[in-house]
Design a protein around this motif. Structure first.
Motif, short mmCIF file in Angstrom:
data_model
loop_
_atom_site.label_atom_id
_atom_site.label_comp_id
_atom_site.label_asym_id
_atom_site.label_seq_id
_atom_site.Cartn_x
_atom_site.Cartn_y
_atom_site.Cartn_z
N ILE B 281 0.84 -1.20 0.00
CA ILE B 281 0.00 0.00 0.00
C ILE B 281 0.88 1.26 0.00
N LEU B 282 1.96 1.20 0.78
CA LEU B 282 2.90 2.32 0.79
C LEU B 282 3.49 2.53 -0.60
N GLY B 283 3.84 1.42 -1.23
CA GLY B 283 4.42 1.48 -2.57
C GLY B 283 3.45 2.13 -3.55
N VAL B 284 2.18 1.75 -3.45
CA VAL B 284 1.16 2.32 -4.33
C VAL B 284 1.08 3.83 -4.13
N PHE B 285 1.15 4.23 -2.88
CA PHE B 285 1.07 5.65 -2.56
C PHE B 285 2.25 6.41 -3.17
N VAL B 286 3.42 5.81 -3.02
CA VAL B 286 4.64 6.44 -3.53
C VAL B 286 4.55 6.65 -5.04
N VAL B 287 3.91 5.72 -5.73
CA VAL B 287 3.83 5.84 -7.19
C VAL B 287 2.67 6.75 -7.62
N CYS B 288 1.52 6.58 -6.96
CA CYS B 288 0.31 7.24 -7.46
C CYS B 288 0.36 8.76 -7.35
N VAL B 289 0.83 9.26 -6.22
CA VAL B 289 0.80 10.71 -6.03
C VAL B 289 1.63 11.43 -7.10
N PRO B 290 2.90 11.04 -7.30
CA PRO B 290 3.64 11.73 -8.37
C PRO B 290 3.02 11.51 -9.75
N ALA B 291 2.44 10.32 -9.96
CA ALA B 291 1.86 10.05 -11.27
C ALA B 291 0.72 11.02 -11.55
N VAL B 292 -0.09 11.31 -10.52
CA VAL B 292 -1.20 12.24 -10.72
C VAL B 292 -0.66 13.67 -10.91
N LEU B 293 0.35 14.04 -10.10
CA LEU B 293 0.88 15.39 -10.18
C LEU B 293 1.55 15.65 -11.52
N LEU B 294 2.24 14.62 -12.04
CA LEU B 294 2.96 14.81 -13.29
C LEU B 294 2.05 14.67 -14.50
N SER B 295 0.82 14.22 -14.27
CA SER B 295 -0.03 13.89 -15.41
C SER B 295 -0.59 15.12 -16.10
N GLY B 296 -0.55 16.26 -15.39
CA GLY B 296 -1.16 17.44 -15.98
C GLY B 296 -2.61 17.58 -15.59
N TYR B 297 -3.03 16.83 -14.59
CA TYR B 297 -4.42 16.96 -14.16
C TYR B 297 -4.61 18.28 -13.41
N ALA B 298 -3.73 18.54 -12.45
CA ALA B 298 -3.91 19.74 -11.63
C ALA B 298 -3.25 20.95 -12.26
N THR B 299 -2.07 20.73 -12.80
CA THR B 299 -1.33 21.85 -13.41
C THR B 299 -0.83 21.40 -14.77
N PRO B 300 -0.84 22.29 -15.74
CA PRO B 300 -0.42 21.88 -17.09
C PRO B 300 1.04 21.42 -17.12
N VAL B 301 1.27 20.34 -17.87
CA VAL B 301 2.62 19.81 -17.99
C VAL B 301 3.57 20.89 -18.53
N GLU B 302 3.06 21.75 -19.41
CA GLU B 302 3.91 22.76 -20.05
C GLU B 302 4.46 23.75 -19.03
N ASN B 303 3.81 23.89 -17.89
CA ASN B 303 4.29 24.83 -16.88
C ASN B 303 5.38 24.26 -16.00
N MET B 304 5.62 22.94 -16.11
CA MET B 304 6.60 22.32 -15.21
C MET B 304 8.01 22.61 -15.70
N PRO B 305 8.99 22.54 -14.79
CA PRO B 305 10.38 22.64 -15.23
C PRO B 305 10.69 21.56 -16.26
N GLN B 306 11.65 21.86 -17.12
CA GLN B 306 11.93 20.96 -18.22
C GLN B 306 12.15 19.51 -17.78
N CYS B 307 12.91 19.32 -16.68
CA CYS B 307 13.25 17.96 -16.29
C CYS B 307 11.99 17.18 -15.89
N PHE B 308 11.02 17.88 -15.26
CA PHE B 308 9.79 17.19 -14.90
C PHE B 308 8.95 16.89 -16.14
N GLN B 309 9.09 17.76 -17.12
CA GLN B 309 8.36 17.47 -18.36
C GLN B 309 8.88 16.18 -18.99
#
Lengths: 573, 364
Positions: B281-309
């Motif tokens: 369950i911890l592992g799932v948490f570790v993966v899911c949160v960044p996956a949602v944040l990086l997906s562009g759901y909350a903030t556009p991917v284009e606004n992220m620093p290049q490396c995160f893009q």
């Protein structure tokens, strides 16, 4: 004046299920009382009741004149308790565990030092003071657990199966420790499912199915069997002979002991060969043997088991041959610098029972796991029916039946669904699957349990289910990992009956065990210690090697202890 | 082989659906989360609480305040009596914006002079404040426009695919993806860890099942349950929330299957690393949160620093969100779907391959 521990009409129920049924007994201090009985007999419940951790449904327990449920606080300091599991904090070191328990028992700082020193010397743990309890071996953990329960000089010591899962050497040491500690007024209640351990007690309480069947000197029970226990010598096919004799009306119990059969006869007529009828062999000889507590236990339970294995009947007989079915070839397993198994070599012929024996952590499980493909050997190869496990794992595993030490069927599925699943993954399908399941169900009388969830099944049924799942696809090779540890003697006999039956039909069996009685069933065995094979041979061969003046008739346990000691000496010189 | 896989799938489904409780656990939370996210996670700024400090008692200020009262965005208007009250209003977060009208407001307008108005906003809630001050400015500037000025329309904005800019059009299709991903990782991640905990894993490993069979047998049940949940959520989105579904349903399901496979691979990989369900369950948490944040759901991917893009290109959810919104709202074309589906297929091969390799390492 009442006895030190006085139990009157004790009754305990759990949700309609009776765990202790009308138990009355009084125990004086200054003795070791063996609490004996199969798993689920009520031993742990009784110990927890005496300790005040459970409240009786009715009846009373008084210790030193005080009622336990009313005055637990007062009595706490005179009771030492060693639970079966979780007695130690694995993430604390040895000394930290001792300190914690000392605090719990209100042992003063100055007193602590004296007691710790004594305990550490006594348990031979002084070298490991700073080691984490979790990193100790099974035997050392039990010793530490015992030491913790001894802090504060309890007058009542409750030990819940201290010998379970511990090899014979460590068990012997534990026994010695408790005996040495026994002062005049201390009462030790030692719960065990090992009957040879119980035999050493002067006083035993025998529990079965929540009832107290016997209390008193075990000799009283064994004496009744004088002149009724015999060894049958000169048997050519011991498994077949045992299966025949068990069906004889005058034989109430029988087990294999090396090349001999150990038989217990019915009361009455003087046993003789003639009585047994025509056995088709002229060289047979009956030799009188000393009765053991286990014989008495079997008699008192009064359940006789049939010598025929219905489970084996469904197998078609494999043609007898001398082919090698399982082969370990220079198996090595290394973890970093540590070698868990060091060049293990052996071959098992078809229709042979081969035993892997050794103390905990000696490498027998590692070897076993490499042979069934659960571990990848660092070097060497394992073959099942000539197929290399490394090269074609799935195909080799198709020939395997595997029964794990712990119950490992799916708790979430019903009994029937478990059977369906295991039949399915071993490639049975359609009509074949249906008939095989029907056969198994009728053999073990599973009908009333079919739709019950596995976790709710009685222990005996669970064991049968585990065996059924392992043999449903009629594997020519059967791997058993500590198959009967913690299992009641009756069930153990039934289990071995099935195994013997299947072996007679040509099945090859590999078994790991530290149950020395179980070792007697093996045709050949390898003793594993410190990752190496220190001895290999038939049980009789090994016993003969160990014969000397001190031990004219060594038991498997003696052999085991001697071999390990010798090996230790070699290492130290 | 198929027989063995079928047996494994039946067993997995039976264990997952064994009793009422587990069945409810699988069915209810996605729907509940869907409602929760939709209503609680509004990205719009509505119902703003406004504080007004009015020093002017003339007609013009009353008229201006009335404009605010009738605006749909400003719900609660608090009249403040002093600078101190104004300070309190913002300090205690009773509202995020206050309006100060000077005492010569009506007079200046009457004289045709220039006048000033002050807006104070709470910078702690930067984006809401900005939006609120935008609304306020537009109300004020419309009011200050000379009445006789010719109503010209130099520019007319039209929002394609979501004409009323309903934020639900944006969140619901994304939620279908996010919730499918969480379940798709969780179920397989727990499944092998559970087998380890109950000692059944060894029993499976000594059976003649091959790595591939085990992999398929563990993937398909999660896929079936994931598809079922996706169907529930699509139905809820279309029939309860009235989100238009303009695209091709078949293509949508195809995309979901491929997307689910890629996240199940992640779940299986987590599972092969963990000894207990708790770790999983911890592992799932570790993966899911960044996956949602990086997906562009909350903030556009284009606004992220290049490396995160760059990092977001290994996030299957990033591509699936594009597909999901596209199919729901703008009837995305096959070629556009494929553009985003191909990276997901790549990720699926990688994650499943990795999980399989890990199984194999343990098996042989």
């Amino acid at each position: 004046m009442s006895a030190f521990v006085e139990i009157r009409h004790l009754h305990k129920e759990f949700q309609g299920h009776t765990a202790i049924n009308d138990l009355s007994v009084s125990l004086e201090g200054g003795q070791i009382v063996g609490l004996v009985g199969p798993d689920g007999a009520g031993k742990t419940t009784l110990i927890r009741l005496i300790n005040g951790l459970l409240k009786p449904t009715s009846g009373s327990i008084s210790i030193d004149g005080a009622d336990i449920s009313a005055e637990r606080k007062k009595l706490k300091d005179i009771i030492g308790y060693m639970p079966q599991k979780f007695g130690l904090y694995e993430d604390l070191t040895v000394i930290e565990n001792l300190r914690l328990h000392a605090k719990l028992h209100n042992v003063s700082e100055s007193e602590q030092k004296i007691q710790f020193k004594k305990m550490l010397e006594f348990t031979d743990l002084t070298r490991f003071t700073e080691r984490l309890a979790g990193a100790l071996s099974g035997g050392m953990k039990q010793k530490l657990g015992l030491a913790c329960s001894l802090l504060g000089h309890p007058r009542l010591l409750l030990l819940d199966e201290p010998g379970v899962g511990v090899d014979p050497i460590s068990r012997q040491e534990l026994w010695r420790m408790v005996n040495e500690l026994l002062r005049d007024d201390v009462l030790v209640l030692w719960s065990t499912s090992y009957l040879d351990e119980a035999e050493l007690c002067k006083n035993v309480l025998l529990l079965n199915e929540s009832k107290l069947l016997f209390s008193g000197d075990p000799k009283e029970l064994t004496q009744k069997l004088d002149g009724r226990v015999y060894f049958l010598k000169g048997v050519s096919d011991r498994r077949q002979m045992l299966s025949r004799l068990l069906d004889h009306p005058n034989v109430i119990d029988g087990v294999i002991q090396g090349s001999l059969l150990r038989l217990v006869f019915k009361e009455g007529e003087m046993p003789s060969l003639k009585m047994l009828g025509d056995l088709g062999n002229d060289d047979l000889e009956l030799v009188s043997a000393t009765p053991r507590f286990e014989d008495a236990f079997m008699e008192i339970l009064g359940s006789k088991i049939s010598g025929h294995s219905v489970l084996a009947n469904r197998l078609s007989e494999l043609p007898k041959s001398e082919t090698i079915t399982v082969r370990a070839q220079g198996l090595v397993k290394r973890y970093g610098n540590f070698t868990a198994a060091d060049h293990i070599d052996f071959e098992i012929k078809q229709g042979e029972i081969f035993g892997l024996l050794g103390p905990n952590g000696a490498g027998k499980s590692t070897t076993f796991k490499m042979l069934c493909g659960l571990l990848k050997p660092t070097e060497g190869n394992a073959f099942i029916k000539g197929i290399d496990l490394k090269k074609n794992g799935p195909k080799a595993r198709q020939h395997l039946g595997y029964m794990a030490q712990k119950f490992s069927q799916y708790d979430g599925l019903s009994l029937l669904q478990n059977l369906q699943f295991f039949a399915g993954i071993y490639g049975l399908k359609g009509k074949e699957l249906k008939t095989e399941i029907e056969t198994i169900v009728s053999i073990f009388h599973f009908e009333p349990y079919l739709n019950m969830e596995t976790e709710k099944l009685p222990l005996g049924i669970k064991q049968c289910l585990a065996l059924s799942c392992a043999v449903m696809h009629k594997p020519p090779v059967l791997f058993l990992d500590e198959p009967t540890s913690g299992v009641a003697p009756v069930m153990r006999r039934e289990f071995w009956n099935h195994i013997n039956g299947m072996v007679s039909k040509g099945t090859t069996v590999l078994v790991t065990t530290h149950f020395m009685d179980e070792a007697e069933y093996c045709d050949r065995m390898a003793m594993i210690y410190r990752g190496k094979t220190i001895a290999m041979g038939t049980p009789d061969e090994l016993k003969r090697k160990m014969q000397d003046e001190e031990h004219p008739n060594p038991s498997m346990s003696d052999v085991f202890i001697r071999l390990v000691e010798e090996s230790d000496m070699e290492v130290s010189t | 082989m198929w027989n063995r896989i079928r047996t494994l799938i039946i067993k997995e489904l039976r264990i997952l659906l064994r009793d009422k409780k587990t069945r409810i656990i699988i069915m209810v939370p996605p729907i509940m989360q869907l409602f929760l996210f939709t209503f609680a996670c509004t990205l719009e700024v509505k119902n703003i609480s406004l504080g007004i400090l009015n020093y002017d008692f003339g007609y013009e200020s009353r008229e201006l305040i009335r404009r605010f009262e009738y605006s749909p965005y400003f719900k609660k208007i608090t009249f403040l009596k002093s600078l101190k009250e104004q300070q309190d209003f913002l300090d205690s977060q009773k509202g995020i914006i206050t309006l100060t009208i000077p005492n010569d407001f009506s007079r200046c307008i009457g004289n045709g002079d220039q006048t000033k108005i002050q807006l104070l906003t709470d910078g702690r809630k930067s984006s809401s404040s900005q939006i609120a001050s935008g609304y306020a400015s537009s109300i004020i500037s419309t009011y200050l426009q000379p009445e006789n000025a010719i109503q010209t329309e130099p520019m007319r904005v039209r929002n394609w695919f979501n004409p009323n800019l309903d934020y639900r059009y944006f969140t619901l299709p994304s939620l279908v993806g996010i919730l499918c991903m969480i379940m798709g990782i969780m179920i397989p991640a727990l499944s092998i860890a559970r087998e380890r905990e109950f000692n059944t894993y060894d029993q499976i490993l000594v059976s003649p099942l091959s790595t591939l069979e085990l992999l398929i047998g563990k993937t398909v049940p999660s896929l079936i349950i994931g598809l079922f949940q996706a169907t529930l959520m699509i139905c809820a989105a279309v029939f309860i929330f009235r989100i238009p579904f303009t695209g091709n349903l078949f293509l949508f399901y195809l995309s979901i299957i491929i997307f689910m496979t890629s996240v199940i691979g992640i779940g299986l990989f987590i599972s092969s690393l963990c000894r207990t369900q708790q770790q999983a369950i911890l592992g799932v948490f570790v993966v899911c949160v960044p996956a949602v944040l990086l997906s562009g759901y909350a903030t556009p991917v284009e606004n992220m620093p290049q490396c995160f893009q760059y990092l977001s290109t290994v996030d299957p959810l990033r591509f699936f969100l594009v597909i999901s919104r596209g199919i729901f709202l703008k009837s995305m074309t096959f070629s556009n779907i494929m553009e985003n589906l191909i990276p997901i297929i790549g990720i699926a091969f990688f994650t499943l391959g990795f999980a399989g390799w890990f199984f194999k390492k343990k098996l042989d």
